[in-house]
Design a protein around this motif. Structure first.
Motif, mmCIF file in Angstrom:
data_model
loop_
_atom_site.group_PDB
_atom_site.id
_atom_site.type_symbol
_atom_site.label_atom_id
_atom_site.label_comp_id
_atom_site.label_asym_id
_atom_site.label_seq_id
_atom_site.Cartn_x
_atom_site.Cartn_y
_atom_site.Cartn_z
ATOM 1 N N ILE A 33 55.212 49.170 45.039
ATOM 2 C CA ILE A 33 54.477 48.517 46.119
ATOM 3 C C ILE A 33 53.623 47.400 45.539
ATOM 4 O O ILE A 33 53.293 47.404 44.358
ATOM 5 C CB ILE A 33 53.571 49.491 46.901
ATOM 6 C CG1 ILE A 33 52.500 50.109 45.983
ATOM 7 C CG2 ILE A 33 54.376 50.553 47.596
ATOM 8 C CD1 ILE A 33 51.405 50.813 46.740
ATOM 9 N N THR A 34 53.306 46.475 46.389
ATOM 10 C CA THR A 34 52.366 45.418 46.047
ATOM 11 C C THR A 34 51.158 45.614 46.939
ATOM 12 O O THR A 34 51.252 45.436 48.156
ATOM 13 C CB THR A 34 52.991 44.030 46.310
ATOM 14 O OG1 THR A 34 54.201 43.935 45.585
ATOM 15 C CG2 THR A 34 52.033 42.934 45.902
ATOM 16 N N PRO A 35 50.037 46.037 46.352
ATOM 17 C CA PRO A 35 48.851 46.244 47.194
ATOM 18 C C PRO A 35 48.486 44.971 47.963
ATOM 19 O O PRO A 35 48.731 43.863 47.505
ATOM 20 C CB PRO A 35 47.768 46.621 46.182
ATOM 21 C CG PRO A 35 48.524 47.189 45.025
ATOM 22 C CD PRO A 35 49.801 46.383 44.973
ATOM 23 N N ASP A 36 47.912 45.166 49.118
ATOM 24 C CA ASP A 36 47.575 44.080 50.042
ATOM 25 C C ASP A 36 46.272 43.384 49.670
ATOM 26 O O ASP A 36 45.424 43.154 50.516
ATOM 27 C CB ASP A 36 47.490 44.639 51.451
ATOM 28 C CG ASP A 36 46.461 45.761 51.565
ATOM 29 O OD1 ASP A 36 45.861 46.157 50.537
ATOM 30 O OD2 ASP A 36 46.247 46.235 52.679
ATOM 31 N N GLY A 37 46.116 43.047 48.425
ATOM 32 C CA GLY A 37 44.867 42.442 48.002
ATOM 33 C C GLY A 37 43.835 43.476 47.617
ATOM 34 O O GLY A 37 42.743 43.143 47.169
ATOM 35 N N GLY A 38 44.196 44.756 47.796
ATOM 36 C CA GLY A 38 43.287 45.833 47.461
ATOM 37 C C GLY A 38 43.495 46.312 46.036
ATOM 38 O O GLY A 38 44.103 45.623 45.212
ATOM 39 N N PRO A 39 43.026 47.497 45.760
ATOM 40 C CA PRO A 39 43.102 48.046 44.408
ATOM 41 C C PRO A 39 44.525 48.482 44.063
ATOM 42 O O PRO A 39 45.372 48.625 44.939
ATOM 43 C CB PRO A 39 42.163 49.252 44.478
ATOM 44 C CG PRO A 39 42.227 49.673 45.907
ATOM 45 C CD PRO A 39 42.374 48.402 46.697
ATOM 46 N N PRO A 40 44.788 48.721 42.779
ATOM 47 C CA PRO A 40 46.099 49.230 42.375
ATOM 48 C C PRO A 40 46.406 50.546 43.074
ATOM 49 O O PRO A 40 45.504 51.332 43.371
ATOM 50 C CB PRO A 40 45.950 49.440 40.867
ATOM 51 C CG PRO A 40 44.787 48.614 40.463
ATOM 52 C CD PRO A 40 43.884 48.543 41.652
ATOM 53 N N ALA A 41 47.698 50.791 43.326
ATOM 54 C CA ALA A 41 48.103 51.990 44.049
ATOM 55 C C ALA A 41 49.506 52.418 43.636
ATOM 56 O O ALA A 41 50.274 51.623 43.101
ATOM 57 C CB ALA A 41 48.072 51.726 45.552
ATOM 58 N N LEU A 42 49.815 53.671 43.931
ATOM 59 C CA LEU A 42 51.147 54.230 43.778
ATOM 60 C C LEU A 42 51.577 54.756 45.138
ATOM 61 O O LEU A 42 50.736 55.108 45.970
ATOM 62 C CB LEU A 42 51.142 55.375 42.759
ATOM 63 C CG LEU A 42 50.618 55.043 41.363
ATOM 64 C CD1 LEU A 42 50.537 56.313 40.515
ATOM 65 C CD2 LEU A 42 51.483 53.996 40.693
ATOM 66 N N CYS A 43 52.893 54.852 45.358
ATOM 67 C CA CYS A 43 53.402 55.282 46.656
ATOM 68 C C CYS A 43 54.658 56.126 46.472
ATOM 69 O O CYS A 43 55.501 55.811 45.631
ATOM 70 C CB CYS A 43 53.725 54.044 47.494
ATOM 71 S SG CYS A 43 54.487 54.395 49.093
ATOM 72 N N TRP A 44 54.791 57.195 47.285
ATOM 73 C CA TRP A 44 55.996 58.030 47.288
ATOM 74 C C TRP A 44 56.527 58.115 48.711
ATOM 75 O O TRP A 44 55.759 58.220 49.672
ATOM 76 C CB TRP A 44 55.679 59.441 46.794
ATOM 77 C CG TRP A 44 55.473 59.501 45.321
ATOM 78 C CD1 TRP A 44 56.399 59.847 44.379
ATOM 79 C CD2 TRP A 44 54.284 59.197 44.595
ATOM 80 N NE1 TRP A 44 55.835 59.771 43.119
ATOM 81 C CE2 TRP A 44 54.542 59.372 43.225
ATOM 82 C CE3 TRP A 44 53.007 58.773 44.974
ATOM 83 C CZ2 TRP A 44 53.600 59.156 42.238
ATOM 84 C CZ3 TRP A 44 52.059 58.558 43.993
ATOM 85 C CH2 TRP A 44 52.358 58.752 42.638
ATOM 86 N N TYR A 57 45.445 55.823 45.241
ATOM 87 C CA TYR A 57 44.735 54.562 45.004
ATOM 88 C C TYR A 57 43.549 54.754 44.085
ATOM 89 O O TYR A 57 42.913 55.802 44.102
ATOM 90 C CB TYR A 57 44.136 54.027 46.317
ATOM 91 C CG TYR A 57 45.041 53.185 47.169
ATOM 92 C CD1 TYR A 57 45.049 51.805 47.023
ATOM 93 C CD2 TYR A 57 45.847 53.756 48.133
ATOM 94 C CE1 TYR A 57 45.849 51.014 47.833
ATOM 95 C CE2 TYR A 57 46.658 52.975 48.938
ATOM 96 C CZ TYR A 57 46.661 51.610 48.782
ATOM 97 O OH TYR A 57 47.452 50.838 49.578
ATOM 98 N N ILE A 58 43.210 53.704 43.362
ATOM 99 C CA ILE A 58 41.890 53.581 42.774
ATOM 100 C C ILE A 58 40.991 53.176 43.949
ATOM 101 O O ILE A 58 41.344 52.281 44.709
ATOM 102 C CB ILE A 58 41.870 52.485 41.676
ATOM 103 C CG1 ILE A 58 42.845 52.827 40.545
ATOM 104 C CG2 ILE A 58 40.455 52.263 41.172
ATOM 105 C CD1 ILE A 58 42.511 54.055 39.742
ATOM 106 N N GLY A 62 35.331 50.492 44.161
ATOM 107 C CA GLY A 62 35.043 50.460 42.738
ATOM 108 C C GLY A 62 34.284 51.672 42.219
ATOM 109 O O GLY A 62 34.074 51.805 41.022
ATOM 110 N N GLU A 63 33.879 52.551 43.116
ATOM 111 C CA GLU A 63 33.196 53.778 42.714
ATOM 112 C C GLU A 63 34.221 54.797 42.214
ATOM 113 O O GLU A 63 35.394 54.725 42.570
ATOM 114 C CB GLU A 63 32.429 54.361 43.908
ATOM 115 C CG GLU A 63 31.318 53.475 44.418
ATOM 116 C CD GLU A 63 30.189 53.324 43.424
ATOM 117 O OE1 GLU A 63 29.837 54.312 42.753
ATOM 118 O OE2 GLU A 63 29.664 52.193 43.303
ATOM 119 N N PRO A 64 33.790 55.771 41.423
ATOM 120 C CA PRO A 64 34.731 56.798 40.952
ATOM 121 C C PRO A 64 35.329 57.586 42.111
ATOM 122 O O PRO A 64 34.663 57.841 43.120
ATOM 123 C CB PRO A 64 33.863 57.710 40.081
ATOM 124 C CG PRO A 64 32.674 56.894 39.719
ATOM 125 C CD PRO A 64 32.464 55.942 40.865
#
Length: 134
Positions: A33-44, A57-58, A62-64
């Motif tokens: 996937i290509t995030p929509d300008g947001g943080p890095p992500a994975l998708c299943w 997602y991260i 930006g918080e933990p």
């Protein structure tokens, strides 16, 4: 019906290993996937349908990443053996036990499930519902 479910992670590489191993027995595959300008992500997703999707997602702020008390994602398996395989895959890839595979008759006839936590502490349930088609 759900469009998607999202959980947070602190380390996407570690989360990817856990979810690849846990979700592969269920027929879910990681999709680029290509995030929509947001943080890095994975998708299943499944091989047969674009939805629903499961994302890791991260956090955008930006918080933990933190877990939700009482929150859980449950994935449907088509057999007891697949529940056990998904659970074993998750444990072998950084997950922790929250309830080994076994019958849960108080949830319904034929209900068989396992519980674990991903490496970030998110609760995951893998369930075979013998009383319902998978």
């Amino acid at each position: 019906m759900f469009s998607h479910v999202t959980v947070g992670a602190r380390d996407l590489e570690r989360a990817g290993r856990f979810y690849d191993a846990t979700l592969a027995p269920l027929g879910l595959k990681r999709r680029a996937i290509t995030p929509d300008g947001g943080p890095p992500a994975l998708c299943w997703v499944t091989a047969t349908a674009p939805l629903p999707r499961f994302y890791v997602y991260i956090p955008r702020n930006g918080e933990p990443s933190t877990v939700g008390n009482g929150s859980m994602v449950a994935f449907l398996a088509s057999s007891k053996e697949i529940v056990a395989a998904a659970y074993a895959g998750g444990l072998a890839n950084g997950g922790t036990d929250e309830g080994e595979p076994g019958p849960r008759p108080h949830y319904g006839a034929g209900y068989f499930g396992a519980y674990l936590r991903d490496p970030d502490g998110n609760k995951v349930h893998i369930v075979y519902r013998g009383d319902l088609p998978a």
